[in-house]
Design a protein around this motif. Structure first.
Motif, short mmCIF file in Angstrom:
data_model
loop_
_atom_site.label_atom_id
_atom_site.label_comp_id
_atom_site.label_asym_id
_atom_site.label_seq_id
_atom_site.Cartn_x
_atom_site.Cartn_y
_atom_site.Cartn_z
N LEU B 25 -3.76 14.81 -1.41
CA LEU B 25 -2.62 13.71 -1.78
C LEU B 25 -3.15 12.36 -1.80
CD1 LEU B 25 0.79 14.28 0.02
CD2 LEU B 25 -0.34 15.30 -2.30
N VAL B 26 -2.84 11.35 -2.40
CA VAL B 26 -3.44 10.06 -2.66
C VAL B 26 -3.65 9.49 -1.10
CG1 VAL B 26 -3.38 7.84 -3.56
CG2 VAL B 26 -2.54 9.84 -5.11
N GLY B 27 -5.07 9.02 -0.80
CA GLY B 27 -5.09 8.52 0.58
C GLY B 27 -5.50 9.54 1.54
N ILE B 95 8.24 11.62 -1.99
CA ILE B 95 7.85 11.44 -0.80
C ILE B 95 8.95 10.23 -0.18
CG2 ILE B 95 5.96 10.46 1.00
CD1 ILE B 95 4.02 11.75 -0.53
N VAL B 96 9.49 10.68 1.10
CA VAL B 96 10.42 9.76 1.53
C VAL B 96 9.77 9.15 2.85
CG1 VAL B 96 12.41 9.39 2.81
CG2 VAL B 96 12.41 10.97 0.93
N ASN B 109 9.50 7.31 -2.72
CA ASN B 109 8.69 6.70 -3.71
C ASN B 109 8.74 7.48 -5.08
OD1 ASN B 109 6.45 6.18 -5.19
ND2 ASN B 109 4.67 6.34 -3.61
N VAL B 111 7.33 6.47 -7.85
CA VAL B 111 6.01 6.14 -8.68
C VAL B 111 4.90 7.24 -8.44
CG1 VAL B 111 4.28 4.43 -9.27
CG2 VAL B 111 6.56 3.79 -8.64
N ALA B 112 4.93 7.99 -7.39
CA ALA B 112 4.01 8.93 -7.25
C ALA B 112 4.66 10.16 -6.65
CB ALA B 112 2.98 8.45 -6.10
N GLN B 125 -0.29 15.00 -6.76
CA GLN B 125 0.52 13.95 -6.79
C GLN B 125 0.08 12.91 -7.91
OE1 GLN B 125 0.17 11.34 -3.30
NE2 GLN B 125 2.20 10.56 -3.77
N ILE B 127 0.26 9.44 -10.25
CA ILE B 127 0.85 8.09 -10.00
C ILE B 127 1.06 7.86 -11.56
CG2 ILE B 127 -0.23 5.67 -9.88
CD1 ILE B 127 -2.11 6.86 -7.75
N GLU B 129 1.96 5.50 -14.56
CA GLU B 129 1.78 3.91 -15.01
C GLU B 129 2.81 3.44 -15.86
OE1 GLU B 129 -1.40 2.55 -14.45
OE2 GLU B 129 -2.28 4.01 -13.58
N ASP B 130 2.86 2.23 -15.90
CA ASP B 130 3.82 1.36 -16.71
C ASP B 130 5.28 2.12 -16.44
OD1 ASP B 130 1.57 -0.04 -17.94
OD2 ASP B 130 1.27 1.55 -19.00
N ILE B 135 8.44 1.97 -5.80
CA ILE B 135 7.74 2.79 -4.97
C ILE B 135 8.62 2.84 -3.75
CG2 ILE B 135 5.62 2.81 -3.17
CD1 ILE B 135 3.84 1.52 -5.58
N HIS B 136 9.32 1.86 -3.45
CA HIS B 136 10.22 1.69 -2.16
C HIS B 136 11.73 1.94 -2.76
CE1 HIS B 136 6.66 -0.60 -0.85
NE2 HIS B 136 6.88 0.47 0.06
#
Lengths: 84, 154
Positions: B25-27, B95-96, B109, B111-112, B125, B127, B129-130, B135-136
Motif C-alpha cells: 500500500l502507499v507508504g 480505508i477508514v 479516504n 481518493v485512494a 491502492q 491514487i 488524480e483530479d 481524503i478525509h
C-alpha cells in the motif's frame, strides 16, 4: 540532486524506459509529459505525500474505536472473526 | 498457516485467502500480502490485515455504502495490471481512519481506494488524480454540520 537545464520539447531519460519531457512553459507553470512503463505509478508529489500520511494515520485505528455501522444498525458482539 | 496479529491475536489463514498487493500500500511497500477479516458480524467494516507485519491493519469499507454515487474510472493500465475485465468479480475498499477514542470523527479516504480482483485475489491502492472526493470524508455528518453545532454551543 542532479540538476539539468532543458528547453521546451527537450527531455530527460531516467534509466532506459522513463522519459520526462518539458512540453510547455507559461509564466510559473510548466507542463511536463512522462513516458514510463505501466508498472511505474506517476503522481503529483503533494498528493502522494498526503496519501502516505493518511495511510500511516489510518494504520493506527484501534478495534475498540470502530464506529457503529453508518446506517445506525447495531452489531452483535460476535467475537470470532471470519476471513472474508 | 498461522499469522500473528497485534489486534486480533494469532489467526489461521489459508494460502488461497491471501490478497496480494504487489508493491504494497502507499507508504507501506513492505506489506504486500493481506487478509480481509470481518470486524463484527453484520458490520460493514472489515479489516485488511497484513500477513507480514502483525501491527499493520487497516479498517476498510465499501465506499458505495458511504457515498451512494461513488464510482471510479479504472484506467486501462490499472485494469490490465489487475487482469480486470468488465465481467471480473472485483471489490473496492476504502480505508477508514478513526482518531483515538473518537468514533464519531471517523473519516474515509475516497481518493485512494483499493481495487481487488476477487477472482485472482490481486489488488492495488489507486491514487485518483483530479478528483472531487476527499481524503478525509466524514462518515458521520459533514464537517459543516459539526461546525454549526459547535457554533450553537458557543
Amino acid at each position: 540532486m542532479l540538476v539539468l537545464t532543458r528547453k521546451v520539447h527537450q527531455s530527460i531519460m531516467i534509466g532506459d524506459d522513463i522519459e520526462v519531457i518539458v512540453l510547455d512553459i507559461r509564466g510559473e507553470q510548466v507542463r511536463i509529459g512522462i513516458r514510463a512503463p505501466k508498472s511505474v505509478p506517476v503522481h503529483r508529489q503533494e498528493v502522494y505525500a498526503q496519501i502516505v500520511a493518511e495511510n500511516l494515520e489510518a494504520a493506527r485505528t484501534r478495534p475498540e474505536d470502530v464506529p457503529p455501522p453508518p446506517e445506525g444498525e447495531n452489531s452483535t458482539n460476535e467475537q470470532k472473526r471470519n476471513i472474508v | 498457516m498461522k499469522i500473528p496479529t497485534t489486534r486480533f491475536g494469532e489467526i489461521k489463514v489459508e494460502e488461497k485467502q491471501i490478497i496480494d498487493i504487489p508493491g504494497g500500500l502507499v507508504g507501506f511497500p513492505q506489506c504486500e500480502r493481506f487478509v480481509l477479516l470481518e470486524h463484527l458480524k453484520e458490520s460493514p467494516y472489515r479489516w485488511l490485515q497484513s500477513v507480514d507485519e502483525p501491527s499493520v491493519a487497516f479498517l476498510v469499507i465499501n465506499p458505495s455504502s458511504i457515498v451512494k454515487d461513488y464510482a471510479i474510472r479504472l484506467n486501462p493500465e490499472v485494469a490490465e495490471s489487475l487482469y480486470l475485465s468488465e465481467e471480473t468479480l472485483k471489490m473496492v475498499l476504502a480505508i477508514v481512519s478513526v482518531p483515538l477514542g473518537k468514533s464519531k470523527e471517523a473519516t474515509v479516504n475516497l481518493v485512494a481506494p483499493i481495487v481487488v480482483n476477487s477472482e485472482k485475489r490481486l489488488g492495488k491502492q489507486l491514487i485518483l488524480e483530479d478528483t472531487d472526493w476527499s481524503i478525509h470524508h466524514r462518515i458521520y455528518g459533514t464537517s459543516e454540520e459539526v461546525r454549526s453545532v459547535e457554533e450553537k454551543a458557543a
